[in-house]
Write a protein that holds these residues in place. Structure first.
Motif: not given
Length: 87
Positions: A7-20
């Motif tokens: 599942p895509i969790t809020p933490e992974t969503q934030k991490q994807r944005i951070r990595m970008a």
């Protein structure tokens, strides 16, 4: 058999944005929503700022006359990240 998807969790969503951002991307909230697979990128940008990430923004005007913000990491923050990657 269908593979199990994480599942895509809020933490992974934030991490994807951070990595970008750390990769040097300059994004509108709409673009960050796509990157993070979320509908709440501005919240994550706010959270990342609160955690110390130096996210800057600038107002831009589209061809249709509407204004919007574009978010990006400061040059100093990007230089620090690149220095750490090369160490």
């Amino acid at each position: 058999m269908t593979p199990s998807l994480k599942p895509i969790t809020p933490e992974t969503q934030k991490q994807r944005i951070r990595m970008a951002f750390e990769a040097g991307r300059r994004m509108t909230s709409h673009e960050a929503n796509k990157v993070g697979r979320t509908v709440d990128a501005r919240k994550y940008i706010s959270d990342l700022r609160a955690s110390g990430l130096d996210i800057q923004d600038t107002w831009e005007k589209g061809d249709d006359g509407r204004t919007y913000k574009r978010y990006f990491l400061s040059e100093a923050a990007l230089a620090k990240i690149r220095k750490n990657e090369n160490s």
